[in-house]
Write a protein that holds these residues in place. Structure first.
Motif, PDB file in Angstrom:
ATOM      1  N   GLN A  99       0.828  -1.203   0.000  1.00 11.04           N
ATOM      2  CA  GLN A  99       0.000   0.000   0.000  1.00 11.04           C
ATOM      3  C   GLN A  99       0.870   1.265   0.000  1.00 11.04           C
ATOM      4  O   GLN A  99       0.525   2.265  -0.637  1.00 11.04           O
ATOM      5  CB  GLN A  99      -0.927  -0.014   1.213  1.00 11.04           C
ATOM      6  CG  GLN A  99      -1.974  -1.118   1.153  1.00 11.04           C
ATOM      7  CD  GLN A  99      -2.849  -1.181   2.387  1.00 11.04           C
ATOM      8  OE1 GLN A  99      -3.707  -0.319   2.591  1.00 11.04           O
ATOM      9  NE2 GLN A  99      -2.646  -2.188   3.217  1.00 11.04           N
ATOM     10  N   MET A 100       1.987   1.232   0.704  1.00  7.93           N
ATOM     11  CA  MET A 100       2.911   2.375   0.693  1.00  7.93           C
ATOM     12  C   MET A 100       3.455   2.620  -0.710  1.00  7.93           C
ATOM     13  O   MET A 100       3.583   3.770  -1.148  1.00  7.93           O
ATOM     14  CB  MET A 100       4.052   2.117   1.676  1.00  7.93           C
ATOM     15  CG  MET A 100       3.634   2.116   3.140  1.00  7.93           C
ATOM     16  SD  MET A 100       4.906   1.443   4.244  1.00  7.93           S
ATOM     17  CE  MET A 100       6.232   2.635   3.979  1.00  7.93           C
ATOM     18  N   ALA A 101       3.757   1.536  -1.423  1.00 11.55           N
ATOM     19  CA  ALA A 101       4.239   1.677  -2.801  1.00 11.55           C
ATOM     20  C   ALA A 101       3.171   2.346  -3.663  1.00 11.55           C
ATOM     21  O   ALA A 101       3.475   3.201  -4.514  1.00 11.55           O
ATOM     22  CB  ALA A 101       4.603   0.309  -3.366  1.00 11.55           C
ATOM     23  N   GLY A 102       1.918   1.982  -3.442  1.00 13.23           N
ATOM     24  CA  GLY A 102       0.839   2.608  -4.195  1.00 13.23           C
ATOM     25  C   GLY A 102       0.744   4.096  -3.934  1.00 13.23           C
ATOM     26  O   GLY A 102       0.499   4.895  -4.854  1.00 13.23           O
ATOM     27  N   VAL A 103       0.942   4.503  -2.682  1.00  7.34           N
ATOM     28  CA  VAL A 103       0.907   5.929  -2.343  1.00  7.34           C
ATOM     29  C   VAL A 103       2.012   6.677  -3.098  1.00  7.34           C
ATOM     30  O   VAL A 103       1.793   7.786  -3.624  1.00  7.34           O
ATOM     31  CB  VAL A 103       1.061   6.133  -0.829  1.00  7.34           C
ATOM     32  CG1 VAL A 103       1.125   7.617  -0.494  1.00  7.34           C
ATOM     33  CG2 VAL A 103      -0.089   5.489  -0.087  1.00  7.34           C
ATOM     34  N   LEU A 121      -1.247   7.604 -13.767  1.00  6.63           N
ATOM     35  CA  LEU A 121      -0.429   7.146 -12.648  1.00  6.63           C
ATOM     36  C   LEU A 121      -1.194   7.181 -11.335  1.00  6.63           C
ATOM     37  O   LEU A 121      -1.005   6.312 -10.474  1.00  6.63           O
ATOM     38  CB  LEU A 121       0.837   8.013 -12.528  1.00  6.63           C
ATOM     39  CG  LEU A 121       2.076   7.550 -13.295  1.00  6.63           C
ATOM     40  CD1 LEU A 121       3.238   8.490 -13.048  1.00  6.63           C
ATOM     41  CD2 LEU A 121       2.455   6.120 -12.901  1.00  6.63           C
ATOM     42  N   VAL A 122      -2.054   8.190 -11.166  1.00  3.71           N
ATOM     43  CA  VAL A 122      -2.861   8.247  -9.948  1.00  3.71           C
ATOM     44  C   VAL A 122      -3.768   7.023  -9.859  1.00  3.71           C
ATOM     45  O   VAL A 122      -3.900   6.400  -8.790  1.00  3.71           O
ATOM     46  CB  VAL A 122      -3.702   9.544  -9.920  1.00  3.71           C
ATOM     47  CG1 VAL A 122      -4.729   9.494  -8.797  1.00  3.71           C
ATOM     48  CG2 VAL A 122      -2.792  10.752  -9.738  1.00  3.71           C
ATOM     49  N   THR A 123      -4.380   6.642 -10.974  1.00  4.93           N
ATOM     50  CA  THR A 123      -5.239   5.459 -10.996  1.00  4.93           C
ATOM     51  C   THR A 123      -4.440   4.195 -10.710  1.00  4.93           C
ATOM     52  O   THR A 123      -4.891   3.310  -9.961  1.00  4.93           O
ATOM     53  CB  THR A 123      -5.942   5.341 -12.359  1.00  4.93           C
ATOM     54  OG1 THR A 123      -6.692   6.531 -12.620  1.00  4.93           O
ATOM     55  CG2 THR A 123      -6.884   4.148 -12.386  1.00  4.93           C
ATOM     56  N   LEU A 124      -3.237   4.102 -11.267  1.00  8.12           N
ATOM     57  CA  LEU A 124      -2.387   2.942 -11.024  1.00  8.12           C
ATOM     58  C   LEU A 124      -1.987   2.857  -9.550  1.00  8.12           C
ATOM     59  O   LEU A 124      -2.050   1.781  -8.939  1.00  8.12           O
ATOM     60  CB  LEU A 124      -1.142   3.003 -11.910  1.00  8.12           C
ATOM     61  CG  LEU A 124      -0.102   1.891 -11.686  1.00  8.12           C
ATOM     62  CD1 LEU A 124      -0.722   0.521 -11.960  1.00  8.12           C
ATOM     63  CD2 LEU A 124       1.125   2.123 -12.557  1.00  8.12           C
ATOM     64  N   LEU A 127      -4.859   1.723  -7.558  1.00  6.82           N
ATOM     65  CA  LEU A 127      -5.081   0.291  -7.748  1.00  6.82           C
ATOM     66  C   LEU A 127      -4.141  -0.525  -6.865  1.00  6.82           C
ATOM     67  O   LEU A 127      -4.563  -1.497  -6.216  1.00  6.82           O
ATOM     68  CB  LEU A 127      -4.875  -0.071  -9.220  1.00  6.82           C
ATOM     69  CG  LEU A 127      -4.857  -1.568  -9.552  1.00  6.82           C
ATOM     70  CD1 LEU A 127      -6.207  -2.205  -9.220  1.00  6.82           C
ATOM     71  CD2 LEU A 127      -4.510  -1.782 -11.024  1.00  6.82           C
ATOM     72  N   ILE A 128      -2.884  -0.143  -6.823  1.00  5.32           N
ATOM     73  CA  ILE A 128      -1.909  -0.881  -6.013  1.00  5.32           C
ATOM     74  C   ILE A 128      -2.304  -0.839  -4.536  1.00  5.32           C
ATOM     75  O   ILE A 128      -2.261  -1.862  -3.835  1.00  5.32           O
ATOM     76  CB  ILE A 128      -0.495  -0.296  -6.206  1.00  5.32           C
ATOM     77  CG1 ILE A 128      -0.036  -0.511  -7.655  1.00  5.32           C
ATOM     78  CG2 ILE A 128       0.499  -0.930  -5.238  1.00  5.32           C
ATOM     79  CD1 ILE A 128       1.250   0.216  -7.996  1.00  5.32           C
ATOM     80  N   MET A 129      -2.698   0.332  -4.059  1.00  2.00           N
ATOM     81  CA  MET A 129      -3.112   0.457  -2.666  1.00  2.00           C
ATOM     82  C   MET A 129      -4.329  -0.408  -2.369  1.00  2.00           C
ATOM     83  O   MET A 129      -4.413  -1.077  -1.331  1.00  2.00           O
ATOM     84  CB  MET A 129      -3.433   1.922  -2.344  1.00  2.00           C
ATOM     85  CG  MET A 129      -2.228   2.834  -2.280  1.00  2.00           C
ATOM     86  SD  MET A 129      -2.675   4.493  -1.742  1.00  2.00           S
ATOM     87  CE  MET A 129      -3.581   5.098  -3.154  1.00  2.00           C
TER      88      MET A 129
END
Length: 409
Positions: A99-103, A121-124, A127-129
């Motif tokens: 989740q930190m990587a997504g942030v 990139l915001v959507t990506l 998604l990761i988070m």
């Protein structure tokens, strides 16, 4: 409850933590998690400051609020889940790292989202988070049988809405839908996002800890105040590089620091943990209301940055616009802080009339032609200092009276 020793916990069965767990406080992992949001908030604040300096503050406001929602909602979801299910074992830590990587990915996409309306990139990052969060809820569903239906509702609701966000990106930004449909779709998805927790917890409420939640919100408030200090420091650096030290620079920078300190003081006048404990049914409104409180602080940082910067070099924004860039966030913060406090307190700590009196600072930018940006910010700062004094004066008088009646020991 996870054991309180420092040994590495390879595997801990995920179960609901007690609502009344003693000495519950933010963990080191939660503090590390918050540091990634420092990066994200700094990115969105810097972008808004850039728009303000270029004279496009109103145009940049909507992208700012949209991206800030993604940041705030990701933090919200992690915080409330952790308050109920933090096991601090290896799997939990690795999913938190995801989740930190997504942030961080989201933060990298802020300039394109705010400047070019490119939310790829915001959507990506979002998604990761969300993948990490959905896996956490699925784990809770498997290991905590009593709350399985609640956890599955959370996991399903989040997953479906994440697919909707991805579909929105391809249809609006890469597909054939008109640009005018972007905002209505965004608002609709936001409403559904906010509805998921209420819908999921109808089956069985989660066991979030009121004092832990209050502490986490306080820590995020400090992060945003720190970002405002950093933003103002960037403005000082730009002003010094262009024109050196001036009286206007000193007044704006000093007033900005006093203003932020007063806003910090006002927030922490209230111990929200007790109020949340007594009024858990109002936690949704209290928690959601902080979106406006937090966004106002972030926007204030952008306004202070440009206000300080213009003391040493020219910017496209008018002095009156810069006055409003500080006055509006301050007023929004004061009003929303009063509203959120009222939800969990029996009696307001800050007199409502005093808060309404401070709303007159909205008229102060009209005096910019006579007192300048420095004068406007100085008066706003003084108004907030006066509000702090009004709020703490009754307590000080009561304490002095009690001490006098108690007499010498």
């Amino acid at each position: 409850m996870p054991p309180a020793n420092t040994a590495i916990r390879i595997r801990v069965r995920m179960s609901a933590r007690p609502v009344d767990e003693p000495h519950r406080a933010a963990s080191q992992l939660e503090l590390l998690f918050d540091l990634t949001f420092v990066v994200a908030v700094a990115a969105v604040t810097a972008r808004l400051a850039h728009d303000l300096a270029d004279g496009h503050g109103l145009a940049g406001l909507l992208p700012f609020l949209q991206v800030f929602f993604a940041i705030w909602w990701a933090w919200m979801n992690f915080t409330w889940f952790a308050s109920s299910y933090d096991t601090d074992d290896v799997a939990y830590r690795l999913l938190t790292m995801l989740q930190m990587a997504g942030v961080l990915v989201l933060a990298a996409g802020v300039p394109a989202a705010a400047g070019e309306a490119d939310f790829g990139l915001v959507t990506l990052g979002y998604l990761i988070m969300r993948v990490g969060l959905v896996v956490q809820w699925l784990r809770a569903a498997v290991e905590d049988r009593a709350s399985r239906r609640t956890a599955l509702r959370y996991a399903g609701g989040i997953a479906v809405l994440q697919l909707a966000w991805i579909l929105r990106f391809f249809l609006v930004e890469k597909g054939g839908l008109p640009a005018s449909s972007e905002l209505p779709i965004f608002v609709c998805l936001v409403v559904l996002e906010l509805a998921v927790p209420r819908w999921a917890e109808r089956v069985r409420p989660t066991t979030w800890h009121p004092h832990h939640i209050a502490e986490r919100y306080g820590l995020f408030t400090i992060i945003l105040l720190g970002e405002s200090v950093l933003a103002a420091s960037r403005g000082v650096e730009g002003a010094l590089g262009a024109g050196g030290i001036s009286g206007t620079l000193v007044v704006i920078a000093g007033s900005g620091l006093v203003l932020l300190f007063a806003l910090w003081w006002l927030y922490f006048l209230v111990q929200a943990g007790e109020g949340l404990s007594d009024r858990r049914h109002r936690s949704y409104l209290w928690g959601y209301g902080h979106y406006g409180v937090f966004a106002a602080l972030a926007a204030l940082g952008a306004g202070l940055e440009v206000a300080v910067e213009q003391s040493g070099q020219e910017v496209a924004a008018s002095p009156m616009a810069l006055g409003y860039a500080v006055a509006i966030p301050v007023c929004a913060y004061l009003v929303l802080l009063q509203v959120t406090h009222a939800l969990v307190l029996a009696r307001p700590v800050i007199p409502p009339r005093a808060v309404l009196g401070c709303v007159v600072v909205l008229a102060l930018p009209l005096a910019t032609p006579w007192i300048g940006v420095a004068g406007v910010i100085a008066v706003i700062s003084a108004s907030c200092v006066l509000l702090v004094a009004v709020a703490i004066w009754p307590t000080a008088i009561a304490a002095r009276t009690a001490a006098r009646h108690a007499g010498p020991e």
